[in-house]
Design a protein around this motif. Structure first.
Motif, short mmCIF file in Angstrom:
data_model
loop_
_atom_site.label_atom_id
_atom_site.label_comp_id
_atom_site.label_asym_id
_atom_site.label_seq_id
_atom_site.Cartn_x
_atom_site.Cartn_y
_atom_site.Cartn_z
N GLY A 104 -50.17 -47.12 14.58
CA GLY A 104 -51.07 -45.97 14.69
C GLY A 104 -52.34 -46.17 13.90
N PRO A 105 -53.20 -45.13 13.87
CA PRO A 105 -54.52 -45.27 13.22
C PRO A 105 -54.44 -45.70 11.76
CG PRO A 105 -54.38 -43.19 14.45
CD PRO A 105 -53.01 -43.81 14.48
N GLY A 106 -53.43 -45.22 11.04
CA GLY A 106 -53.31 -45.54 9.62
C GLY A 106 -53.06 -47.02 9.36
N SER A 107 -52.54 -47.73 10.37
CA SER A 107 -52.25 -49.16 10.19
C SER A 107 -53.49 -50.01 10.44
CB SER A 107 -51.14 -49.59 11.15
OG SER A 107 -51.61 -49.54 12.49
N LYS A 108 -54.53 -49.36 10.99
CA LYS A 108 -55.74 -50.12 11.30
C LYS A 108 -56.79 -49.89 10.21
CE LYS A 108 -54.86 -49.75 16.22
NZ LYS A 108 -55.10 -48.95 17.42
N ALA A 116 -46.00 -40.47 10.09
CA ALA A 116 -45.99 -41.93 9.88
C ALA A 116 -47.24 -42.67 10.37
CB ALA A 116 -44.74 -42.53 10.49
N PRO A 117 -47.88 -42.26 11.48
CA PRO A 117 -49.02 -43.07 11.95
C PRO A 117 -50.31 -42.86 11.16
CG PRO A 117 -48.10 -41.64 13.70
CD PRO A 117 -47.55 -41.17 12.40
N VAL A 118 -50.35 -41.88 10.26
CA VAL A 118 -51.64 -41.60 9.59
C VAL A 118 -51.46 -41.57 8.07
CG1 VAL A 118 -52.92 -40.52 11.47
CG2 VAL A 118 -51.26 -39.15 10.22
N GLN A 119 -51.01 -42.70 7.55
CA GLN A 119 -50.80 -42.84 6.11
C GLN A 119 -51.46 -44.13 5.62
OE1 GLN A 119 -46.44 -42.57 6.36
NE2 GLN A 119 -46.53 -40.59 5.35
#
Lengths: 366, 67
Positions: free
Chosen positions: A184-188, A53-56
């Motif tokens: 996570g990173p994917g949200s940034k 989930a955090p890297v999409q």
């Protein structure tokens, strides 16, 4: 002996450094203005090839880099559809380069950007990267070759750029089809249009300058040719100075760096895998994107290998987990057992590929 | 003659380097098929004191290295 440095390499290095700083300021994760491994990993997540989930997030930077290269190579008449140089081997190499990069938490480009952000863990990665390049150079000197490519139908050359464009249009038109991280990173991320436009320019510059993170050290070691290495140096200096000017720089430290872990053995070994694999492929992950944009079908297959490697890295929990503070308790992060096994398996696979692609006489002479 | 058509970086330069180190030819013809290879071979050849001429033959290039 004189070796000319192409000014374009210096300009491209400066542009990549500035672009990385700008994209981070606009929203990309810290020390991740550009990271080919991370961005391909995020695209694998967005397309649900993995479900971490955090890297999409469908990173427009990847589309921009490839298209920038396509447009520039068409303008300079360098676009040429070619393929046939050990595509399946390249797919496997691409996958293991990606796994090594995600164990370290960054491709060679992000390694340099992390160095410029003061992350000492990335300097350990650099040592590993250099060792990996030396291993690759050893086999190149023995005659390692993935054999020649051939001119193929033009449509082959457009396959990856066109696929990315279609996917990107779908992301914009029907976002519900895709997965997007909420934390996570994917949200940034920077605004879509900024990511795309900046990457288009960088992709075009990288096409013209032949920018390659692995090529710099390889050519310096093999031919005392420092042309590409100068680009590597300029990116580091630009990012370092930029971070100092912007007030982001807090000295060099290995402690609690953004999206990085402090498990130094695996920072080192992950990047040995990346360096070695990239030399065998003839270029770093960034270079593979640029070559794919120029019509190189073998590089397109390598990029697909990277995509699958990224999916495997998260489906099988091979990727590094970042250092963190949990309720005030410091965790240095690192990688799990499956990740360690994957890196060692990667070395075995690279050794077999290196040995089996030597000329016959070299194999007989050991 | 070094035929490096279809080979990717840095193999054309490796082949030229091998030939130069082994035989130190006064003249060497090198065939490649991408501009990147032309640039790389040219840079290496110049560092070894060769003058380089390049003939663009459409899909490929013939380079002549002379000392």
């Amino acid at each position: 002996m004189t070796k000319r440095i192409n000014p374009l390499v210096l300009i491209a290095g400066f542009a990549v450094g500035v672009a990385a700083l700008v994209l981070t300021a606009l929203g990309n994760p810290a020390n991740m203005g550009f990271c080919i491994a991370c961005f391909v990993r995020d695209i694998a997540g967005a397309t649900k090839l993995h479900t971490a989930a955090p890297v999409q997030y469908f990173r427009p930077e990847i589309v921009g880099l490839v298209l920038g290269s396509t447009i520039m190579s068409l303008a300079t008449k360098e676009f040429k559809a070619r393929a046939g140089s050990a595509p399946a081997t390249r797919f496997v190499l691409g996958a293991f380069v990606m796994i090594g990069a995600l164990v370290f938490l960054g491709c060679p480009l992000r390694m340099v950007i992390r160095m410029g952000g003061g992350d000492l863990n990335a300097f350990v990665g650099l040592a590993g990267f250099f060792i990996g390049i030396l291993l690759g150079v050893f086999f190149l000197k023995k005659g390692f070759s993935l054999k020649r490519s051939y001119t193929v139908a033009t449509v082959e050359g457009y396959t990856l750029p066109a696929t990315l464009v279609v996917l990107f249009i779908l992301v914009l038109a029907v976002p519900a089809l895709f997965a997007f991280s909420e934390s996570g990173p994917g949200s940034k991320h920077a605004p879509v249009i900024a990511s795309l436009l900046i990457a288009l320019v960088v992709g075009a510059l990288c096409q013209r300058s032949r920018m390659c993170m692995v090529g710099g050290m390889r050519d310096a070691v093999m031919f005392r040719d420092f042309n590409l290495l100068s680009g590597f140096g300029v990116i580091f200096v630009t990012v370092l100075l930029g971070n100092i000017i912007l007030g982001n720089f807090k000295g060099f430290s290995a402690y609690l760096q953004p999206i990085a872990h402090a498990s130094q053995l695996w920072n080192l070994l992950g990047m040995v895998l990346v360096g070695w694999g990239s030399v065998l492929l003839g270029g770093c992950p960034l270079r593979q994107l640029i070559l794919a944009g120029e019509g190189n079908g073998d590089s397109a297959v390598t990029v697909l290998g990277m995509l699958v490697g990224a999916a495997f890295a998260h489906n099988f929990k091979l990727a590094g987990s970042a250092a963190a503070l949990n309720d005030g308790v410091y965790s240095p992060g690192g990688i799990g057992t499956t990740g360690k096994v994957a890196v060692i398996l990667g070395f075995a696979v690279l050794l077999v590929i290196s040995l089996l692609n030597l000329p016959k006489e070299a194999k007989q002479n050991g | 003659m070094v035929d490096a058509r279809g080979l990717s970086c840095p193999l054309p330069v490796v082949m030229v380097q091998k030939e130069v180190k082994a035989n130190a030819p006064k003249e060497l013809e090198v065939k490649v098929d991408s501009m990147v290879c032309v640039e790389n071979v040219k840079r290496y050849a110049a560092s070894q004191g060769y003058a380089v001429s390049v003939k663009d033959e459409g899909d490929e290039f013939t380079m002549m290295l002379t000392k």
